[in-house]
Design an enzyme around this catalytic site. Structure first.
Site, PDB file in Angstrom:
ATOM      1  N   ARG A 158     -11.828 -79.331  37.373  1.00  0.00           N
ATOM      2  CA  ARG A 158     -11.867 -78.075  36.599  1.00  0.00           C
ATOM      3  C   ARG A 158     -10.785 -78.051  35.526  1.00  0.00           C
ATOM      4  O   ARG A 158     -10.926 -77.376  34.509  1.00  0.00           O
ATOM      5  CB  ARG A 158     -11.782 -76.865  37.531  1.00  0.00           C
ATOM      6  CG  ARG A 158     -13.050 -76.669  38.349  1.00  0.00           C
ATOM      7  CD  ARG A 158     -12.940 -75.472  39.269  1.00  0.00           C
ATOM      8  NE  ARG A 158     -11.903 -75.606  40.252  1.00  0.00           N
ATOM      9  CZ  ARG A 158     -12.021 -76.275  41.396  1.00  0.00           C
ATOM     10  NH1 ARG A 158     -13.166 -76.869  41.696  1.00  0.00           N
ATOM     11  NH2 ARG A 158     -11.023 -76.360  42.246  1.00  0.00           N
ATOM     12  N   GLU A 199      -3.773 -81.357  53.674  1.00  0.00           N
ATOM     13  CA  GLU A 199      -3.515 -80.782  55.002  1.00  0.00           C
ATOM     14  C   GLU A 199      -3.569 -81.890  56.066  1.00  0.00           C
ATOM     15  O   GLU A 199      -2.733 -81.941  56.959  1.00  0.00           O
ATOM     16  CB  GLU A 199      -4.565 -79.705  55.276  1.00  0.00           C
ATOM     17  CG  GLU A 199      -4.133 -78.777  56.389  1.00  0.00           C
ATOM     18  CD  GLU A 199      -5.140 -77.662  56.580  1.00  0.00           C
ATOM     19  OE1 GLU A 199      -5.963 -77.428  55.671  1.00  0.00           O
ATOM     20  OE2 GLU A 199      -5.099 -77.046  57.656  1.00  0.00           O
TER      21      GLU A 199
HETATM   22  P1  AMP Z   1      -2.318 -77.489  45.224  1.00  0.00           P
HETATM   23  O1  AMP Z   1      -2.034 -78.972  45.159  1.00  0.00           O
HETATM   24  O2  AMP Z   1      -2.246 -76.958  46.606  1.00  0.00           O
HETATM   25  O3  AMP Z   1      -1.454 -76.712  44.243  1.00  0.00           O
HETATM   26  O4  AMP Z   1      -3.830 -77.295  44.817  1.00  0.00           O
HETATM   27  C1  AMP Z   1      -4.203 -77.336  43.500  1.00  0.00           C
HETATM   28  C2  AMP Z   1      -5.547 -77.966  43.283  1.00  0.00           C
HETATM   29  O5  AMP Z   1      -6.488 -77.573  44.282  1.00  0.00           O
HETATM   30  C3  AMP Z   1      -6.103 -77.530  41.955  1.00  0.00           C
HETATM   31  O6  AMP Z   1      -6.642 -78.679  41.301  1.00  0.00           O
HETATM   32  C4  AMP Z   1      -7.162 -76.504  42.286  1.00  0.00           C
HETATM   33  O7  AMP Z   1      -8.332 -76.754  41.541  1.00  0.00           O
HETATM   34  C5  AMP Z   1      -7.434 -76.664  43.771  1.00  0.00           C
HETATM   35  N1  AMP Z   1      -7.294 -75.415  44.523  1.00  0.00           N
HETATM   36  C6  AMP Z   1      -6.349 -75.153  45.454  1.00  0.00           C
HETATM   37  N2  AMP Z   1      -6.518 -73.946  46.009  1.00  0.00           N
HETATM   38  C7  AMP Z   1      -7.598 -73.404  45.401  1.00  0.00           C
HETATM   39  C8  AMP Z   1      -8.285 -72.141  45.521  1.00  0.00           C
HETATM   40  N3  AMP Z   1      -7.903 -71.193  46.397  1.00  0.00           N
HETATM   41  N4  AMP Z   1      -9.358 -71.918  44.729  1.00  0.00           N
HETATM   42  C9  AMP Z   1      -9.756 -72.872  43.844  1.00  0.00           C
HETATM   43  N5  AMP Z   1      -9.160 -74.051  43.690  1.00  0.00           N
HETATM   44  C10 AMP Z   1      -8.084 -74.337  44.456  1.00  0.00           C
END
Ligand code: AMP
Length: 172
Positions: A60, A97
């Site tokens: 995205r 996770e």
């Molecule tokens: P993080 O590494 O935990 O910051 O997760 C970021 C990545 O996961 C991004 O590329 C987001 O597209 C996706 N992502 C994480 N949580 C969500 C969420 N609640 N809704 C949509 N996309 C998410």
């Protein structure tokens, strides 16, 4: 004009797995005014800063990084999941996770010292963005900032990105 971006983000409970509220940005992407306004606002703090390349995180992030790059008069570089890029790559690993995953960019994506802006749709725990920053710095990019459409503040992603200039449009 202030735009009600939140009304164009759909909350999808328990997707892709139980306990996660997925932020679906497709209603915003398909709204002509909302999309244009979001791109302008995500790019705005970085106008005139000499950004040469906007790096977008698969997948995205690509949809946002590309128009932001065009808006800033910059090029666009895809940061992809492992094994998707055809030539020699650098990679960085981040924790999921359960287990780990990697992201990659072409070794010659931009010349050393290039001013880079990193773009993604959501800042959640910050693991993906931190790995992307590592990757861009392996390539000797100068990261001027990070811009996100959505920040999930309660997951404290900023704590993983100390000292970075971080901009987000909508916070939860
Ligand atoms: P993080 O590494 O935990 O910051 O997760 C970021 C990545 O996961 C991004 O590329 C987001 O597209 C996706 N992502 C994480 N949580 C969500 C969420 N609640 N809704 C949509 N996309 C998410």
């Amino acid at each position: 004009m202030t735009f009600d971006f939140r009304s164009l983000i759909a909350d999808v409970p328990d997707f892709p797995k139980k306990g996660v509220v997925f932020k679906d940005i497709t209603p915003l992407l398909s709204d002509p005014e909302g999309f244009a306004s979001a791109i302008d606002r995500m790019a705005e703090p970085f106008v005139g800063k000499g950004i040469r390349v906007v790096a977008g995180i698969e997948s995205r992030g690509f949809l946002l990084a590309t128009p932001i790059a065009y808006r800033l008069g910059a090029g666009v570089v895809p940061i992809r999941k492992k094994g998707k890029l055809p030539r020699r790559t650098h990679s960085a690993t981040y924790d999921l996770e359960y287990g780990q995953d990697s992201i990659e960019a072409h070794c010659d994506a931009f010349p050393p010292g290039t001013k880079v802006l990193l773009v993604d749709d959501v800042l959640a725990t910050g693991g993906t963005a931190r790995a992307a920053c590592e990757l861009l710095e392996q390539l000797h990019g100068k990261i001027l900032g990070l811009t996100f459409l959505i920040e999930l503040e309660f997951l404290k992603g900023r704590d993983k990105l100390p000292g970075r200039s971080i901009h987000s449009l909508i916070s939860y």
